[in-house]
Design a protein around this motif. Structure first.
Motif, short mmCIF file in Angstrom:
data_model
loop_
_atom_site.label_atom_id
_atom_site.label_comp_id
_atom_site.label_asym_id
_atom_site.label_seq_id
_atom_site.Cartn_x
_atom_site.Cartn_y
_atom_site.Cartn_z
N LEU A 141 0.84 -1.19 0.00
CA LEU A 141 0.00 0.00 0.00
C LEU A 141 0.88 1.25 0.00
N CYS A 142 0.52 2.18 -0.86
CA CYS A 142 1.21 3.47 -0.94
C CYS A 142 0.31 4.52 -0.29
N THR A 143 0.80 5.14 0.75
CA THR A 143 0.08 6.22 1.41
C THR A 143 0.78 7.53 1.07
N LEU A 144 0.00 8.50 0.65
CA LEU A 144 0.51 9.83 0.34
C LEU A 144 -0.06 10.81 1.35
N PHE A 145 0.79 11.71 1.85
CA PHE A 145 0.35 12.72 2.81
C PHE A 145 0.95 14.06 2.42
N LEU A 146 0.10 15.03 2.18
CA LEU A 146 0.51 16.39 1.83
C LEU A 146 0.62 17.20 3.11
N ARG A 147 1.79 17.78 3.35
CA ARG A 147 2.08 18.46 4.62
C ARG A 147 1.70 19.94 4.60
N HIS A 148 0.48 20.23 4.17
CA HIS A 148 0.05 21.64 4.05
C HIS A 148 -1.44 21.76 4.31
N THR A 149 -1.88 22.98 4.63
CA THR A 149 -3.29 23.24 4.92
C THR A 149 -3.95 24.14 3.88
N SER A 150 -3.24 24.47 2.83
CA SER A 150 -3.84 25.32 1.78
C SER A 150 -3.64 24.71 0.39
N ALA A 151 -3.49 23.39 0.37
CA ALA A 151 -3.43 22.61 -0.87
C ALA A 151 -3.99 21.23 -0.55
N SER A 152 -4.36 20.48 -1.58
CA SER A 152 -4.98 19.17 -1.39
C SER A 152 -4.31 18.12 -2.27
N LEU A 153 -4.59 16.86 -1.93
CA LEU A 153 -4.25 15.73 -2.80
C LEU A 153 -5.54 15.23 -3.42
N LEU A 154 -5.45 14.81 -4.66
CA LEU A 154 -6.65 14.40 -5.38
C LEU A 154 -6.30 13.31 -6.39
N ILE A 155 -7.11 12.28 -6.44
CA ILE A 155 -7.03 11.31 -7.53
C ILE A 155 -8.19 11.65 -8.45
N GLN A 156 -7.86 11.92 -9.71
CA GLN A 156 -8.88 12.43 -10.62
C GLN A 156 -8.56 12.05 -12.06
N GLU A 157 -9.47 12.35 -12.94
CA GLU A 157 -9.35 12.15 -14.38
C GLU A 157 -8.01 12.69 -14.90
N ASN A 158 -7.29 11.90 -15.68
CA ASN A 158 -6.02 12.37 -16.24
C ASN A 158 -6.02 12.41 -17.77
N ALA A 159 -7.19 12.23 -18.38
CA ALA A 159 -7.23 12.22 -19.85
C ALA A 159 -7.82 13.50 -20.43
N ASP A 160 -8.91 13.95 -19.88
CA ASP A 160 -9.58 15.14 -20.41
C ASP A 160 -9.38 16.32 -19.47
N PRO A 161 -8.58 17.31 -19.85
CA PRO A 161 -8.30 18.45 -18.97
C PRO A 161 -9.54 19.28 -18.63
N ASP A 162 -10.62 19.11 -19.39
CA ASP A 162 -11.86 19.83 -19.07
C ASP A 162 -12.40 19.44 -17.69
N VAL A 163 -12.16 18.21 -17.28
CA VAL A 163 -12.60 17.76 -15.95
C VAL A 163 -11.93 18.61 -14.88
#
Length: 142
Positions: free
Chosen positions: A37-59
């Motif tokens: 398992l890969c766990t990702l943690f972003l060390r900030h409070t004014s940015a986010s991590l997101l898994i999202q569409e990577n094909a259509d930039p309109d999303v």
């Protein structure tokens, strides 16, 4: 079980989504963990991590437009404004999203879906250096 950790330092380009999939995939490869398992943690409070569409930039544009309407940058709405008019809206956007993700690993690869990518969502107007902790736990190849 083996653990591996790496700190990624990513320069964002101001308010936008920054694709970090390749950097995370490289860390998984360096770990030599075959299944886990890969766990990702972003060390900030004014940015986010997101898994999202990577094909259509309109999303991604639609997400950005939606959040701009949902959480407007209006200094009259917020008490906290010591770091500028985009700071409190950035904190709210982070609270509505997340700062961590968990992705299974199989055969030494992330098990992302065909159209999924991993993004840092920078909520501030200017560029920042963001830190992502990549923690990988699992079994090495036999």
């Amino acid at each position: 079980m083996t653990c591996y950790q790496q700190l990624l330092k990513i320069k964002t380009a101001g308010k936008s989504l920054c694709n970090i999939t390749a950097k995370v995939e490289a860390a998984v490869g360096e770990s030599e963990i075959e299944i886990g398992l890969c766990t990702l943690f972003l060390r900030h409070t004014s940015a986010s991590l997101l898994i999202q569409e990577n094909a259509d930039p309109d999303v991604l544009r639609d997400l950005e437009n939606f959040f701009a309407k949902l959480v407007p940058e209006d200094s009259q709405r917020y008490i906290h404004n010591a770091e500028g008019p985009d700071d409190m809206p950035a904190h709210i956007r982070t609270a509505l999203t997340k700062t961590s993700e968990h992705i299974p690993i199989s055969q030494g690869k992330l098990l992302l879906g065909t159209w999924q990518g991993i993004y840092i969502w920078e909520h501030r107007q200017r560029s920042h250096i963001r830190e992502v902790v990549v923690h990988i736990a699992g079994n090495l190849a036999i």
